[in-house]
Design an enzyme around this catalytic site. Structure first.
Site, PDB file in Angstrom:
ATOM      1  N   ARG A   1       0.910  -1.178  -0.150  1.00 12.73           N
ATOM      2  CA  ARG A   1      -0.001   0.073  -0.114  1.00 12.73           C
ATOM      3  C   ARG A   1       0.806   1.110   0.038  1.00 12.73           C
ATOM      4  O   ARG A   1       0.346   2.408  -0.234  1.00 12.73           O
ATOM      5  CB  ARG A   1      -0.895   0.031   1.156  1.00 12.73           C
ATOM      6  CG  ARG A   1      -2.339   0.109   0.784  1.00 12.73           C
ATOM      7  CD  ARG A   1      -3.286   0.296   2.003  1.00 12.73           C
ATOM      8  NE  ARG A   1      -2.646  -0.267   3.406  1.00 12.73           N
ATOM      9  CZ  ARG A   1      -3.193  -0.427   4.211  1.00 12.73           C
ATOM     10  NH1 ARG A   1      -4.737  -0.936   4.003  1.00 12.73           N
ATOM     11  NH2 ARG A   1      -2.921  -0.724   5.273  1.00 12.73           N
TER      12      ARG A   1
ATOM     13  N   ASP B   1       5.244 -24.389   3.232  1.00  8.94           N
ATOM     14  CA  ASP B   1       5.836 -24.860   4.377  1.00  8.94           C
ATOM     15  C   ASP B   1       7.185 -24.903   3.995  1.00  8.94           C
ATOM     16  O   ASP B   1       7.718 -25.676   3.345  1.00  8.94           O
ATOM     17  CB  ASP B   1       5.433 -26.203   4.633  1.00  8.94           C
ATOM     18  CG  ASP B   1       5.870 -26.286   6.179  1.00  8.94           C
ATOM     19  OD1 ASP B   1       7.059 -26.175   6.448  1.00  8.94           O
ATOM     20  OD2 ASP B   1       4.671 -26.907   7.136  1.00  8.94           O
ATOM     21  N   HIS B   2       7.982 -23.728   4.747  1.00 10.96           N
ATOM     22  CA  HIS B   2       9.489 -23.793   3.960  1.00 10.96           C
ATOM     23  C   HIS B   2      10.005 -25.061   4.560  1.00 10.96           C
ATOM     24  O   HIS B   2      11.280 -25.309   4.000  1.00 10.96           O
ATOM     25  CB  HIS B   2       9.957 -22.486   4.461  1.00 10.96           C
ATOM     26  CG  HIS B   2      10.586 -22.377   5.962  1.00 10.96           C
ATOM     27  ND1 HIS B   2       9.459 -21.796   6.987  1.00 10.96           N
ATOM     28  CD2 HIS B   2      11.471 -22.371   6.309  1.00 10.96           C
ATOM     29  CE1 HIS B   2      10.120 -21.936   8.050  1.00 10.96           C
ATOM     30  NE2 HIS B   2      11.418 -21.927   7.770  1.00 10.96           N
TER      31      HIS B   2
ATOM     32  N   HIS C   1       5.277 -27.338  10.250  1.00  9.96           N
ATOM     33  CA  HIS C   1       6.422 -27.744  10.169  1.00  9.96           C
ATOM     34  C   HIS C   1       6.612 -29.321  10.626  1.00  9.96           C
ATOM     35  O   HIS C   1       7.164 -30.290  10.250  1.00  9.96           O
ATOM     36  CB  HIS C   1       7.775 -26.896  10.483  1.00  9.96           C
ATOM     37  CG  HIS C   1       7.576 -25.442  10.292  1.00  9.96           C
ATOM     38  ND1 HIS C   1       7.139 -25.272   8.933  1.00  9.96           N
ATOM     39  CD2 HIS C   1       7.822 -24.357  10.701  1.00  9.96           C
ATOM     40  CE1 HIS C   1       7.078 -23.917   8.787  1.00  9.96           C
ATOM     41  NE2 HIS C   1       7.358 -23.366  10.003  1.00  9.96           N
TER      42      HIS C   1
ATOM     43  N   ASP D   1       2.270 -22.192  15.473  1.00  9.54           N
ATOM     44  CA  ASP D   1       3.108 -21.697  14.638  1.00  9.54           C
ATOM     45  C   ASP D   1       4.243 -22.621  13.824  1.00  9.54           C
ATOM     46  O   ASP D   1       4.711 -22.472  13.273  1.00  9.54           O
ATOM     47  CB  ASP D   1       3.963 -20.871  15.576  1.00  9.54           C
ATOM     48  CG  ASP D   1       5.113 -20.029  14.922  1.00  9.54           C
ATOM     49  OD1 ASP D   1       4.823 -19.524  13.843  1.00  9.54           O
ATOM     50  OD2 ASP D   1       6.293 -20.004  15.485  1.00  9.54           O
TER      51      ASP D   1
ATOM     52  N   LYS E   1      10.847 -22.168  21.685  1.00 10.01           N
ATOM     53  CA  LYS E   1      11.914 -21.088  21.500  1.00 10.01           C
ATOM     54  C   LYS E   1      12.488 -20.743  23.049  1.00 10.01           C
ATOM     55  O   LYS E   1      12.098 -21.361  24.065  1.00 10.01           O
ATOM     56  CB  LYS E   1      10.953 -19.756  21.271  1.00 10.01           C
ATOM     57  CG  LYS E   1      10.176 -19.879  20.017  1.00 10.01           C
ATOM     58  CD  LYS E   1      10.322 -18.443  19.402  1.00 10.01           C
ATOM     59  CE  LYS E   1       9.414 -18.606  18.155  1.00 10.01           C
ATOM     60  NZ  LYS E   1      10.051 -18.890  16.707  1.00 10.01           N
TER      61      LYS E   1
ATOM     62  N   GLU F   1      14.697 -23.744  18.861  1.00 11.29           N
ATOM     63  CA  GLU F   1      15.284 -22.690  18.462  1.00 11.29           C
ATOM     64  C   GLU F   1      15.856 -21.813  19.819  1.00 11.29           C
ATOM     65  O   GLU F   1      15.245 -22.101  20.825  1.00 11.29           O
ATOM     66  CB  GLU F   1      14.053 -21.763  17.961  1.00 11.29           C
ATOM     67  CG  GLU F   1      13.454 -22.197  16.473  1.00 11.29           C
ATOM     68  CD  GLU F   1      12.477 -21.283  16.048  1.00 11.29           C
ATOM     69  OE1 GLU F   1      12.668 -20.468  15.332  1.00 11.29           O
ATOM     70  OE2 GLU F   1      11.365 -21.532  16.644  1.00 11.29           O
TER      71      GLU F   1
HETATM   72  C1  BG6 Z   1       8.539 -19.978  11.016  1.00  9.60           C
HETATM   73  C2  BG6 Z   1       7.977 -19.887  12.388  1.00  9.60           C
HETATM   74  O1  BG6 Z   1       7.709 -20.691  10.267  1.00  9.60           O
HETATM   75  O2  BG6 Z   1       9.692 -20.941  11.105  1.00  9.60           O
HETATM   76  C3  BG6 Z   1       9.002 -19.043  13.418  1.00  9.60           C
HETATM   77  O3  BG6 Z   1       6.895 -18.731  12.216  1.00  9.60           O
HETATM   78  C4  BG6 Z   1      10.237 -19.843  13.351  1.00  9.60           C
HETATM   79  O4  BG6 Z   1       8.344 -18.780  14.723  1.00  9.60           O
HETATM   80  C5  BG6 Z   1      10.597 -20.256  11.831  1.00  9.60           C
HETATM   81  O5  BG6 Z   1      11.167 -19.236  14.047  1.00  9.60           O
HETATM   82  C6  BG6 Z   1      11.899 -21.190  12.083  1.00  9.60           C
HETATM   83  O6  BG6 Z   1      12.332 -21.501  10.824  1.00  9.60           O
HETATM   84  P1  BG6 Z   1      13.744 -21.960  10.698  1.00  9.60           P
HETATM   85  O7  BG6 Z   1      13.920 -22.254   9.216  1.00  9.60           O
HETATM   86  O8  BG6 Z   1      14.748 -21.035  11.061  1.00  9.60           O
HETATM   87  O9  BG6 Z   1      13.945 -23.368  11.315  1.00  9.60           O
END
Ligand code: BG6
Length: 492
Positions: A51, A179-180, A242, A237, A341, A218
């Site tokens: 925007r 979903d990365h 994941h 999350d 975390k 993490e």
């Molecule tokens: C994301 C979450 O999908 O994945 C985050 O929203 C998380 O909270 C992250 O930190 C972790 O991804 P990676 O690739 O760093 O393990």
């Protein structure tokens, strides 16, 4: 080892939320690295959209700064950087209004065969609105596709509403739900390990596997994302997407082929076979925690409550679960999952622990027989370790040792694989949806997660505290130790 780069056809990528954190941190650096590797063809365009009424030059300068910050090594190549920046454009668009849409149409033109991908790096509330406008402004060509980021909804009902809105204007085959974790090299290696080797698959069942652990730890806290995170929590999350995706890849049946639907059919069946966790069994099978002040990276850090500024928050920053897959292959094999975390280190690992040998042949001085374990490390230091018992070298009888056959991918191949977003973005352009989630998978995952959340809400218990920098609440240790097992730490 050399990498094989196959150039993709020139395409247009339109990034909604194009001035947001995800875009600067992940998307543009990923595209830039593919450009440096020579995978993007001349004529490719990346159009940032938001925007904000900024100029193309302002946008290009911001992207250039982001690349120098997040990928300084590649950004030092000024020829490559300039060429990448020249491929950028920017259009100010109001997702819910009329501003900018005609400009986007004019910019994209009418070629029905040129791939155009709309990346919705925005809040999920905007997914439906943007989809409607794309249709209204006649932007959805046969070669168009849409990419959506998680979270897809906050429960089954809202996910279905998002999927309906996208499905109203895009065919399912045009929708790429990212979903990365599925783009991480070692996650794909799981499939190679299972289905390209004869060794493991015959043992991959309750007859030989004692249990499986999946840890995604993490060390960071919620940082600047407290606003989003406090409405989400670790279950939504991380677990809904994941961790459950990792579980699916470990547990699914061999698919008939690697086509998107064949793989996704098998993953969905795993999700549908999960033993339901609800108010009857949640206290035995789930642990949720929240970090208190402690230490990270050798420094004192505040607790979650202080970070979000709400002493009443019940949002969990840690979850441990004991899952069971009710099917022929996995009956009786527990799958222990944990994520959190502010844990001691950043590590993602899958541990497949095999059953003990049936007969204790080595006794006396031989020492303790450890389980055979396959440890698949997703990050950092991607690799695979197979822990075996061997005879300690030298005379003096049988003394056994537990040692790993250790393969670090960086050592073995001498290259660092592409990052998840690089792989996934190129898959979208090539039209390969195997590493993306289909609608029914997302909804099956929510069907498993929703009753857990409901059970927690009914119990009205605060999450269990844990000190930042520790491995979560002691109840998570008890969850697995009650079964006579322990969490694997340090890959052993
Ligand atoms: C994301 C979450 O999908 O994945 C985050 O929203 C998380 O909270 C992250 O930190 C972790 O991804 P990676 O690739 O760093 O393990």
């Amino acid at each position: 080892m050399t990498t094989h780069i196959v150039q993709v056809e020139p395409f247009d990528l339109v990034v909604f939320g194009g001035t947001g954190d995800l875009s600067y941190r992940k998307l543009y650096p990923a595209l830039f690295r593919r450009h440096v590797e020579g995978q993007l063809s001349p004529g490719t365009r990346i159009i940032g959209v938001s925007r904000q009424r900024i100029t193309r030059e302002d946008f290009a300068a911001a992207v250039s700064d982001a690349l120098k910050r997040f990928d300084p090594a590649h950004a030092a190549n000024s020829v490559a950087l300039d060429a990448f920046i020249a491929a950028l454009d920017y259009i100010a668009i109001d997702a819910g209004g009329d501003m900018g849409w005609a400009d986007l149409h004019a910019s994209l033109g009418d070629d029905p065969t040129r791939v155009r991908a709309f990346y919705l790096a925005t809040s999920p509330e905007l997914f439906g609105k943007i989809a409607d406008r794309l249709a209204l402004h006649d932007l959805i060509t046969p070669a168009a596709r849409v990419i959506v980021e998680k979270p897809i909804g906050k429960n089954g009902a809202s996910a279905a509403a998002i999927n309906d809105a996208l499905g109203a204007v895009f065919a399912e085959s045009q929708i790429y739900r990212i979903d990365h974790y599925l783009g991480k090299e070692t996650v794909q290696n799981l499939m190679a390990l299972r289905f390209a080797n004869v060794l493991f698959e015959p043992l991959w069942n309750s007859g030989h596997i004692d249990h499986v652990q999946i840890t995604v730890a993490e060390s960071i806290g919620v940082e600047s994302r407290a606003g989003y995170y406090d409405k989400s929590g670790a279950l939504r999350d991380m677990v809904q997407n994941h961790l459950l995706q990792l579980l699916c890849l470990v547990a699914m049946e061999p698919p008939a082929s690697l086509t998107a639907d064949a793989v996704r059919d098998e993953k969905r069946k795993v999700l549908q076979s999960l033993l339901k966790i609800d108010s009857r069994n949640a206290s035995d099978r789930t642990v949720r925690g929240q970090y208190r002040a402690g230490a990270a990276f050798g420094e004192a850090v505040p607790g979650y409550v202080e970070e979000v500024g709400d002493p009443q928050t019940f949002t969990e920053t840690f979850v441990a679960l004991k899952l069971e897959i009710e099917n022929w292959r996995w009956a009786g094999v527990p799958f222990y999952l944990r994520t959190g975390k502010r844990l001691p280190e950043r590590v993602s690992e899958i541990v497949v622990a095999f059953r003990k040998v049936p007969h204790a042949l080595f006794t006396g001085t031989a020492g303790k027989l450890h389980q055979t374990k396959l440890v698949i490390r997703l990050q950092p230091d991607e690799g695979i370790k197979l822990w075996l018992m061997i005879k300690e070298p030298g005379p003096g009888g049988f003394r056994l040792q537990h040692v790993p056959l250790d393969m670090s991918f960086a050592d073995a191949f001498g290259v660092n694989g592409p990052e998840a977003y690089e792989r996934l973005l190129m898959d979208v352009i090539r039209g390969n949806a195997t590493l993306f989630m289909r609608r029914d998978e997302v909804e099956a995952a929510w069907s498993f997660i929703d009753p857990i959340r409901q059970a927690w809400a009914e119990a009205k218990e605060a999450p269990r505290p844990y000190v930042a920098g520790s491995w979560g609440p002691s109840a998570a240790v008890a969850l697995i130790e009650r079964d006579g097992r322990t969490w694997v730490e340090d890959g052993e």
